[in-house]
Design an enzyme around this catalytic site. Structure first.
Site, PDB file in Angstrom:
ATOM      1  N   HIS A 203      -7.292 -17.209 -56.892  1.00  0.00           N
ATOM      2  CA  HIS A 203      -6.318 -16.902 -55.842  1.00  0.00           C
ATOM      3  C   HIS A 203      -5.291 -15.861 -56.246  1.00  0.00           C
ATOM      4  O   HIS A 203      -4.515 -15.412 -55.411  1.00  0.00           O
ATOM      5  CB  HIS A 203      -5.572 -18.178 -55.396  1.00  0.00           C
ATOM      6  CG  HIS A 203      -4.586 -18.677 -56.407  1.00  0.00           C
ATOM      7  ND1 HIS A 203      -4.950 -19.453 -57.472  1.00  0.00           N
ATOM      8  CD2 HIS A 203      -3.251 -18.497 -56.534  1.00  0.00           C
ATOM      9  CE1 HIS A 203      -3.880 -19.733 -58.199  1.00  0.00           C
ATOM     10  NE2 HIS A 203      -2.830 -19.160 -57.655  1.00  0.00           N
TER      11      HIS A 203
HETATM   12  C1  UD1 Z   1       1.707 -18.354 -54.653  1.00  0.00           C
HETATM   13  C2  UD1 Z   1       2.416 -17.876 -55.908  1.00  0.00           C
HETATM   14  C3  UD1 Z   1       1.469 -17.959 -57.087  1.00  0.00           C
HETATM   15  C4  UD1 Z   1       0.869 -19.348 -57.224  1.00  0.00           C
HETATM   16  C5  UD1 Z   1       0.270 -19.792 -55.902  1.00  0.00           C
HETATM   17  C6  UD1 Z   1      -0.157 -21.225 -56.031  1.00  0.00           C
HETATM   18  C7  UD1 Z   1       4.105 -16.149 -55.500  1.00  0.00           C
HETATM   19  C8  UD1 Z   1       4.437 -14.711 -55.638  1.00  0.00           C
HETATM   20  N1  UD1 Z   1       2.833 -16.491 -55.777  1.00  0.00           N
HETATM   21  O1  UD1 Z   1       0.647 -17.452 -54.401  1.00  0.00           O
HETATM   22  O2  UD1 Z   1       2.172 -17.662 -58.275  1.00  0.00           O
HETATM   23  O3  UD1 Z   1      -0.122 -19.300 -58.209  1.00  0.00           O
HETATM   24  O4  UD1 Z   1       1.238 -19.672 -54.858  1.00  0.00           O
HETATM   25  O5  UD1 Z   1      -1.140 -21.573 -55.134  1.00  0.00           O
HETATM   26  O6  UD1 Z   1       4.960 -16.931 -55.163  1.00  0.00           O
HETATM   27  N2  UD1 Z   1      -1.587 -18.924 -46.839  1.00  0.00           N
HETATM   28  C9  UD1 Z   1      -2.042 -19.724 -45.813  1.00  0.00           C
HETATM   29  N3  UD1 Z   1      -1.590 -21.008 -45.770  1.00  0.00           N
HETATM   30  C10 UD1 Z   1      -0.708 -21.535 -46.654  1.00  0.00           C
HETATM   31  C11 UD1 Z   1      -0.242 -20.699 -47.677  1.00  0.00           C
HETATM   32  C12 UD1 Z   1      -0.694 -19.404 -47.764  1.00  0.00           C
HETATM   33  O7  UD1 Z   1      -2.843 -19.297 -44.988  1.00  0.00           O
HETATM   34  O8  UD1 Z   1      -0.342 -22.723 -46.541  1.00  0.00           O
HETATM   35  C13 UD1 Z   1      -2.133 -17.537 -46.943  1.00  0.00           C
HETATM   36  C14 UD1 Z   1      -1.314 -16.510 -46.154  1.00  0.00           C
HETATM   37  O9  UD1 Z   1      -2.226 -15.569 -45.643  1.00  0.00           O
HETATM   38  C15 UD1 Z   1      -0.474 -15.848 -47.244  1.00  0.00           C
HETATM   39  C16 UD1 Z   1      -1.391 -15.936 -48.465  1.00  0.00           C
HETATM   40  O10 UD1 Z   1      -2.106 -17.145 -48.310  1.00  0.00           O
HETATM   41  O11 UD1 Z   1      -0.111 -14.540 -46.920  1.00  0.00           O
HETATM   42  C17 UD1 Z   1      -0.641 -15.926 -49.784  1.00  0.00           C
HETATM   43  O12 UD1 Z   1       0.344 -16.972 -49.819  1.00  0.00           O
HETATM   44  P1  UD1 Z   1       1.669 -16.821 -50.732  1.00  0.00           P
HETATM   45  O13 UD1 Z   1       2.424 -18.071 -50.696  1.00  0.00           O
HETATM   46  O14 UD1 Z   1       2.381 -15.562 -50.376  1.00  0.00           O
HETATM   47  O15 UD1 Z   1       1.098 -16.559 -52.177  1.00  0.00           O
HETATM   48  P2  UD1 Z   1      -0.019 -17.369 -52.971  1.00  0.00           P
HETATM   49  O16 UD1 Z   1      -1.190 -16.468 -53.135  1.00  0.00           O
HETATM   50  O17 UD1 Z   1      -0.230 -18.693 -52.364  1.00  0.00           O
HETATM   51  N1  UDP Z   2      -5.281 -27.722 -57.189  1.00  0.00           N
HETATM   52  C1  UDP Z   2      -5.635 -28.667 -56.227  1.00  0.00           C
HETATM   53  N2  UDP Z   2      -6.577 -28.320 -55.305  1.00  0.00           N
HETATM   54  C2  UDP Z   2      -7.195 -27.099 -55.290  1.00  0.00           C
HETATM   55  C3  UDP Z   2      -6.816 -26.156 -56.287  1.00  0.00           C
HETATM   56  C4  UDP Z   2      -5.850 -26.499 -57.218  1.00  0.00           C
HETATM   57  O1  UDP Z   2      -5.119 -29.786 -56.216  1.00  0.00           O
HETATM   58  O2  UDP Z   2      -8.033 -26.861 -54.409  1.00  0.00           O
HETATM   59  C5  UDP Z   2      -4.249 -28.095 -58.177  1.00  0.00           C
HETATM   60  C6  UDP Z   2      -4.701 -27.968 -59.611  1.00  0.00           C
HETATM   61  O3  UDP Z   2      -5.357 -29.141 -60.039  1.00  0.00           O
HETATM   62  C7  UDP Z   2      -3.383 -27.736 -60.325  1.00  0.00           C
HETATM   63  C8  UDP Z   2      -2.578 -26.939 -59.322  1.00  0.00           C
HETATM   64  O4  UDP Z   2      -3.192 -27.164 -58.058  1.00  0.00           O
HETATM   65  O5  UDP Z   2      -2.726 -28.954 -60.570  1.00  0.00           O
HETATM   66  C9  UDP Z   2      -2.609 -25.480 -59.652  1.00  0.00           C
HETATM   67  O6  UDP Z   2      -2.061 -24.751 -58.611  1.00  0.00           O
HETATM   68  P1  UDP Z   2      -2.546 -23.287 -58.217  1.00  0.00           P
HETATM   69  O7  UDP Z   2      -3.854 -22.983 -58.839  1.00  0.00           O
HETATM   70  O8  UDP Z   2      -2.417 -23.169 -56.752  1.00  0.00           O
HETATM   71  O9  UDP Z   2      -1.371 -22.372 -58.802  1.00  0.00           O
HETATM   72  P2  UDP Z   2      -1.002 -21.819 -60.251  1.00  0.00           P
HETATM   73  O10 UDP Z   2      -1.036 -22.929 -61.216  1.00  0.00           O
HETATM   74  O11 UDP Z   2      -1.944 -20.707 -60.551  1.00  0.00           O
HETATM   75  O12 UDP Z   2       0.369 -21.263 -60.031  1.00  0.00           O
END
Ligand code: UD1
Ligand code: UDP
Length: 358
Positions: A203
Site C-alpha cells: 500500500h
Molecule cells: C496511510 C499512511 C501510511 C500508513 C497507512 C496505513 C500517511 C501519509 N500515510 O497511508 O503511512 O502506512 O495509512 O494503512 O498518513 N482510502 C479509502 N478508504 C479508507 C482510507 C483510504 O478508500 O478508509 C483510499 C483513498 O482513495 C485515499 C487512499 O486510500 O486517497 C490513501 O489513503 P491515505 O489515508 O491518504 O493514505 P494511506 O495510503 O492509507
Molecule cells: N493489517 C490488518 N489487515 C490487513 C492489513 C494489515 O489487520 O488487511 C494490520 C497488520 O496486521 C498490522 C497493521 O495492520 O498490524 C499494519 O498496518 P498497515 O500495513 O496499514 O500500515 P503500516 O504499518 O505500513 O503503517
C-alpha cells in the site's frame, strides 16, 4: 489529568489498543479520531475486535492531498484541544494524523508524547519519514521501541525524556494471537493450508502511485506460481483498477485478492504463511515476531533489526529480485535477538507518563 489520544489510520488503532487499556488505570483519556481511514474494514472493525474505546470526537477529515489532509486535521484537532484542554496529547507512528496531532498540540503549549519515536528509514521522499522526524522534534516524551530508535534520536540531539519501552505492536500481538487462534476461521474460509501459501500486502505510495513498480510487483506475484493471498488496501485497489492490473489478477489462478481484513484474521494468515511479502511497517514486524520469513517490497526499512537478524530481505519493486526471493529466501532460523521488548511496552508507557505528569 487528562490525556488526548489522537489516531486516524489502521495501524494506529492496533497500537492504541494495549496502551489505552493501561492509560485508563491512571488517567482520563479522550480519543480523537481524525477520520483519515473511514471504510468499515479500515476502521470500525478494529474498534470492534480490539475493544478500543469509541472515539469521543470523530473529525471526518477523510482522504486528500498531504497538504489538504494534514491542514484540515490541524484545524479540527486544534478546536477540540482548545475546548478539552488536555494535559498531554499522545500520538502514534508516522501518518499525517500523527503529525497534525503533534503540531496542533505543541502550538497550544500542550505536552506531546510520541509512541514509536526514533524510527528512521533515512528516505525523505517517504511521507512517513517526514512525519516521524517532525513529530519527534516537537515531542516532550519519546517512547522508543528499540535501541536503534534511541540511537537515532541521540544522533539528532534528542537525549532527554527518551524512554526505551519495547514495541506496543508486540504487546498487541501477544494479547490477540490467542484470541485469534480460538476464533478465526480465515484459513477454512479461503481454503488454505498452513505453510502452503504466501501472504502479501502492498500500500505504500512508492509502490502504488508508481505504475511500473506496481506492475513489477503484480507480475512477480503471478509469475511466481505460488499461491498468494493478497488483502488489498483501498489505495492499492484504486491503482490496480486505474492501471488495468486488476484484470490480470482476477485471471491469475494463484492469486486470492480480498478486501482488507480484520486484525485477528490477519494474525492467523501471517502466522501460517510460508513467507510474507509486504511494504507495510507493521507487517514486517509481525512477520519477525511470528518467525515467518519476510520479503520487503521497499529499498529501505526503518525496522533494521529484522533485516540484521536475517528474517527480512529488502527487494524494492524489482521483479527479478522479488521472484528470486520468493523462490530462495530462507532465514537461517537461529538468529533472533528479541529487540522489540518483552510485551509490556504499553504498561511502561503508562507508568512513565504517570511518574512524569502527576
Ligand atoms: C496511510 C499512511 C501510511 C500508513 C497507512 C496505513 C500517511 C501519509 N500515510 O497511508 O503511512 O502506512 O495509512 O494503512 O498518513 N482510502 C479509502 N478508504 C479508507 C482510507 C483510504 O478508500 O478508509 C483510499 C483513498 O482513495 C485515499 C487512499 O486510500 O486517497 C490513501 O489513503 P491515505 O489515508 O491518504 O493514505 P494511506 O495510503 O492509507
Ligand atoms: N493489517 C490488518 N489487515 C490487513 C492489513 C494489515 O489487520 O488487511 C494490520 C497488520 O496486521 C498490522 C497493521 O495492520 O498490524 C499494519 O498496518 P498497515 O500495513 O496499514 O500500515 P503500516 O504499518 O505500513 O503503517
Amino acid at each position: 489529568m487528562k490525556i488526548a489520544t489522537i489516531v486516524g489510520a489502521r495501524p494506529q488503532f492496533i497500537k492504541m489498543a494495549p496502551v489505552s487499556r493501561e492509560l485508563r488505570k491512571h488517567f482520563d483519556e479522550i480519543v480523537i479520531h481524525t477520520g483519515q481511514h473511514y471504510d468499515y474494514e479500515m476502521n470500525k472493525i478494529f474498534f470492534e475486535q480490539l475493544n478500543i474505546p469509541e472515539p469521543d470526537y470523530y473529525l471526518g477529515v477523510g482522504s486528500g492531498s498531504h497538504g489538504y489532509q494534514t491542514g484540515e486535521m490541524l484545524k479540527r484537532i486544534e478546536e477540540v484541544l482548545m475546548k478539552e484542554k488536555p494535559d498531554l496529547v499522545l500520538v502514534y507512528g508516522d501518518t499525517n494524523s500523527t503529525l497534525a496531532g503533534a503540531l496542533a498540540a505543541v502550538k497550544l503549549h500542550i505536552k506531546v508524547a510520541h509512541v514509536e519515536a526514533g524510527l528512521r528509514s533515512l528516505d525523505k521522499r517517504m511521507p512517513e519519514e517526514v512525519n516521524r522526524v517532525l513529530t519527534d522534534h516537537v515531542s516532550d516524551y519519546l517512547f522508543a521501541p528499540t535501541e536503534t530508535a534511541v540511537k537515532n534520536l541521540y544522533n539528532e540531539g534528542i537525549k532527554d525524556r527518551v524512554y526505551l519501552t519495547g514495541d506496543v505492536m508486540y504487546d498487541a500481538l501477544l494479547y490477540n494471537i490467542k484470541i485469534a487462534r480460538k476464533h478465526s476461521k480465515i484459513l477454512d474460509k479461503l481454503g488454505l493450508k498452513p505453510r502452503k501459501y504466501l501472504l502479501a500486502t502492498v500500500h505504500r505510495a512508492e509502490n502504488t502511485d508508481n505504475r511500473k513498480n506496481l506492475e513489477n510487483i503484480i507480475e512477480a506475484f503471478i509469475d511466481s506460481n505460488e499461491s498468494i493471498v493478497f488483502p488489498a488496501h483501498p489505495r492499492t485497489q484504486k491503482y490496480l483498477k486505474a492501471y488495468g492490473l486488476i484484470k490480470q489478477i482476477e485471471k491469475a489462478e494463484n492469486i486470492i485478492i480480498t478486501p482488507p481484513i480484520g486484525y485477528l484474521d490477519m494474525l492467523i494468515l501471517e502466522e501460517n504463511a510460508k513467507k510474507i511479502l509486504t511494504d507495510s511497517g507493521g507487517v514486517q514486524k509481525e512477520a519477525y515476531f511470528l518467525k515467518v520469513p519476510c520479503i520487503t517490497l521497499r529499498e529501505k526499512t526503518e525496522w533494521v533489526e529484522t533485516v540484521e537478524d536475517g528474517w527480512n530481505i529488502l527487494v524494492g519493486a524489482d521483479k527479478e529480485k522479488l521472484i528470486k526471493a520468493i523462490m530462495e529466501f530462507e532465514p537461517n532460523g537461529e538468529t533472533y535477538t528479541y529487540k522489540f521488548g518483552d510485551g509490556r511496552a504499553s504498561g511502561k508507557i503508562a507508568e512513565a507518563l504517570n511518574n512524569a505528569l502527576w
